[in-house]
Design a protein around this motif. Structure first.
Motif, PDB file in Angstrom:
ATOM      1  N   SER B  10      -3.328   7.260  19.207  1.00 51.74           N
ATOM      2  CA  SER B  10      -3.438   6.729  17.858  1.00 51.74           C
ATOM      3  C   SER B  10      -2.410   5.632  17.676  1.00 51.74           C
ATOM      4  O   SER B  10      -1.390   5.593  18.374  1.00 51.74           O
ATOM      5  CB  SER B  10      -3.264   7.836  16.816  1.00 51.74           C
ATOM      6  OG  SER B  10      -1.988   8.406  16.919  1.00 51.74           O
ATOM      7  N   THR B  87     -12.000   3.602  15.729  1.00 49.23           N
ATOM      8  CA  THR B  87     -11.633   4.139  17.033  1.00 49.23           C
ATOM      9  C   THR B  87     -12.123   3.181  18.106  1.00 49.23           C
ATOM     10  O   THR B  87     -13.269   2.722  18.062  1.00 49.23           O
ATOM     11  CB  THR B  87     -12.234   5.542  17.242  1.00 49.23           C
ATOM     12  OG1 THR B  87     -11.734   6.415  16.221  1.00 49.23           O
ATOM     13  CG2 THR B  87     -11.830   6.100  18.607  1.00 49.23           C
ATOM     14  N   GLY B 105     -10.265   7.189  23.923  1.00 51.72           N
ATOM     15  CA  GLY B 105     -10.292   6.603  22.586  1.00 51.72           C
ATOM     16  C   GLY B 105      -8.921   6.451  21.962  1.00 51.72           C
ATOM     17  O   GLY B 105      -8.004   7.229  22.225  1.00 51.72           O
ATOM     18  N   ARG B 107      -7.397   5.810  18.033  1.00 49.51           N
ATOM     19  CA  ARG B 107      -7.674   5.692  16.601  1.00 49.51           C
ATOM     20  C   ARG B 107      -6.673   4.716  16.000  1.00 49.51           C
ATOM     21  O   ARG B 107      -5.477   4.975  15.969  1.00 49.51           O
ATOM     22  CB  ARG B 107      -7.587   7.058  15.934  1.00 49.51           C
ATOM     23  CG  ARG B 107      -8.028   7.049  14.481  1.00 49.51           C
ATOM     24  CD  ARG B 107      -8.131   8.452  13.939  1.00 49.51           C
ATOM     25  NE  ARG B 107      -9.184   9.219  14.592  1.00 49.51           N
ATOM     26  CZ  ARG B 107      -9.511  10.469  14.271  1.00 49.51           C
ATOM     27  NH1 ARG B 107      -8.851  11.096  13.326  1.00 49.51           N
ATOM     28  NH2 ARG B 107     -10.470  11.095  14.894  1.00 49.51           N
TER      29      ARG B 107
END
Lengths: 113, 112
Positions: B10, B87, B105, B107
């Motif tokens: 993230s 994302t 991924g 975010r």
């Protein structure tokens, strides 16, 4: 949007139910894909069809059964699923056999109770 | 050998800042490296892609930097905007395969 549509967008089913997911691509592509997207894992390729023939099956349990009647439509038939099968199921299509530039649909959010 | 490792998980960036997401791969046979952007409730959408014969590709505010010797590639989002909050997935593929191998991924949240 992307030219790939999926229905239904949301599905809740019991473990003994049988349901089907539908995908349709309006892009004139010749390859179609099913992916599973869950919170804990990267996007997982499930099945690939090229010119309506299955060319890849990534060791997916038999409770998932794909069908590709023509180059524009792809189905995923579901039966006796488990709660851990709850996920977002994404359909994609691409123009050529190499799978480059895959275009995704919005997905079906599946919940197995 | 088939994995693509993506970091960070993230990222929070202020509006106007630069967002940087990194990916690393092992398989030297990979020859196509796309980045996908996914908004909540939507499927991933192809953002930008690169092949290993170039070290950088730019499309608007989005740039891919590719380091073949290090087997790494990264996405840079210049002048990040709140609308970029999504994302982001890197991926890799090779010509002989249908498979796109996706990273886990990142975010991204861009604060106003």
């Amino acid at each position: 949007e992307t030219g790939v549509t999926q229905t239904p967008r949301h599905l809740v089913m019991g473990m003994t139910n049988k349901k089907s997911l539908k995908c349709e691509q309006h892009l004139g592509h010749n390859a179609m894909y099913w992916y599973k997207q869950s919170a804990k894992k990267p996007l997982e390729l499930m099945f690939v069809y090229s010119l309506e023939e299955r060319v890849e099956n990534n060791s997916v349990p038999s409770r998932f059964s794909p069908e590709c009647p023509n180059s524009s439509h792809l189905f995923l038939h579901l039966h006796t699923l488990q709660p851990e099968d709850s996920a977002l199921y994404l359909c994609a299509s691409s123009q050529d056999r190499a799978g480059y530039e895959q275009y995704f649909g919005p997905g079906t959010r599946l919940t197995v109770t | 050998q088939q994995q693509v490792k993506q970091s960070p998980q993230s990222l929070i960036v202020q509006k106007g800042g630069i967002s940087i997401i990194n990916c690393a791969y092992e398989n030297t046979a990979f020859d196509y490296f796309p980045w996908y952007q996914q908004f909540p409730g939507k499927g991933p959408a192809l953002l930008i892609a690169i092949r290993p014969d170039v070290s950088e590709k730019k499309e608007g505010r989005f740039t891919i930097s590719f380091n073949k010797s290090a087997k790494q590639f990264s996405l840079h989002i210049m002048d990040s905007q709140p609308g970029d909050s999504a994302t982001y997935f890197c991926a890799a593929s090779k010509n002989s395969s249908y498979k796109l191998i996706f990273g886990s991924g990142t975010r991204l949240l861009v604060r106003p």
